[in-house]
Design an enzyme around this catalytic site. Structure first.
Site, short mmCIF file in Angstrom:
data_model
loop_
_atom_site.label_atom_id
_atom_site.label_comp_id
_atom_site.label_asym_id
_atom_site.label_seq_id
_atom_site.Cartn_x
_atom_site.Cartn_y
_atom_site.Cartn_z
CG ASN A 14 31.21 -51.28 10.22
OD1 ASN A 14 31.59 -52.39 9.74
ND2 ASN A 14 30.71 -50.16 9.65
CB CYS A 82 33.36 -53.53 3.51
SG CYS A 82 32.77 -53.41 5.35
CG ASN A 192 40.17 -49.42 6.60
OD1 ASN A 192 39.84 -48.41 7.00
ND2 ASN A 192 40.18 -50.10 5.84
NE ARG A 211 40.85 -48.15 2.26
CZ ARG A 211 41.31 -48.60 1.47
NH1 ARG A 211 42.25 -47.98 0.11
NH2 ARG A 211 40.30 -49.45 1.31
CB CYS A 219 37.13 -51.93 11.13
SG CYS A 219 37.53 -52.34 9.36
#
Length: 277
Positions: A14, A82, A192, A211, A219
């Site tokens: 990621n 995040c 998400n 999203r 994620c």
């Protein structure tokens, strides 16, 4: 043209662009972020992490001296949190002597998050409490061709977690198009969506459509949401859960009021990028 100094890093693939704007003198527009994250015309990333001293953030009510993680999705939209990004952010701060010690706190739009740096190179983020709503939600793929019941989960940002059945094939799901959900008002600012396959009671596999980014290799908040929804479905609010994602392996430790996300984070490059005026 404007010159932006940046680093590139990832947590289980990621990936993020990291830049420092200590005094919030060089804000990035949504167009700037989209260009930076473009994998052909720009650097390429799932999002941008901008490091700003927290006192410069309007309406920030916490410690003014800590670093604030201003996170933007690849499409330029603002996100509250995040999970993988916190680790990459922490790795950058530590590598550049902007923080010191085994534990540090950073600011996010979801509040303060505590990072712990481990001797094996991994980083843990204390993600705070996870809230799972009782309200029913459904998620559909391929314009309604496949429909799933989902759990509405808040990890500082919104998630819809689908716990797949034993006959469902996680790898066969088509995530090239954004999922849709009902009722629409369940996630007014987008969501998400995680699809989760049980391997055993403390081992899951997950795919995610984020999203503002599309399907990503990992994620962090989605891993926490998935582990929490799985634990609740099996009558437990605690435990250690491994989650396999396309980009690697993460782990979640759940207690009554805290979720700890742990995994790798590396900086892979540095450079300068020319942004149009």
């Amino acid at each position: 043209m404007r010159t932006l100094s940046f680093a590139k890093g990832h947590g289980t693939l990621n990936d993020f662009i990291v830049t420092v704007d200590r005094h919030d003198n060089r804000p990035l527009s949504a167009e700037d972020v989209r260009l930076l994250c473009d994998r052909r015309a720009g650097i390429g990333a799932d999002g941008v992490l901008r490091a700003v001293v927290a006192k410069e953030i309007p309406d920030w009510g916490g410690d003014p001296a800590i670093w604030f993680m201003d996170y933007r999705n690849a499409d330029g939209s603002i996100a509250e949190m995040c999970g993988n990004g916190t680790r990459v952010f922490g790795r950058y701060l530590l590598d550049n002597d902007l923080v010191s010690g085994r534990e540090v706190e950073i600011g996010t739009r979801a509040g303060v998050r505590r990072l712990t740096f481990h001797s094996d190179g991994s980083i843990s983020t204390a993600m705070g409490p996870v809230i799972i709503a009782d309200e029913p939600v459904q998620v559909a793929l391929n314009h309604g061709a496949a429909t799933f019941d989902a759990s509405k989960v808040d990890v500082g940002n919104p998630h819809a977690v689908v716990l797949l059945g034993p006959d469902d094939d996680l790898n066969a799901l088509d995530l090239t198009q954004p999922p849709v959900w009902t009722p629409p008002e369940a996630f007014p600012h987008g969501v998400n969506v995680e699809f989760v396959q049980r391997i055993d009671d403390d081992h899951l596999a997950m795919r995610v459509y984020e999203r503002g980014a599309g399907e990503t290799m990992s994620c962090g908040t989605g891993v926490v949401a998935s582990a929490s929804a799985h634990a609740r479905a099996h009558g437990s609010g605690s435990g250690h859960i491994r989650v396999d994602v396309a980009g690697g392996v993460l782990s979640v430790d759940l207690t009554g009021d805290e979720a700890i996300l742990r995994g790798p984070a590396v900086i892979v490059g540095r450079g300068e990028f020319l942004l149009p005026d």
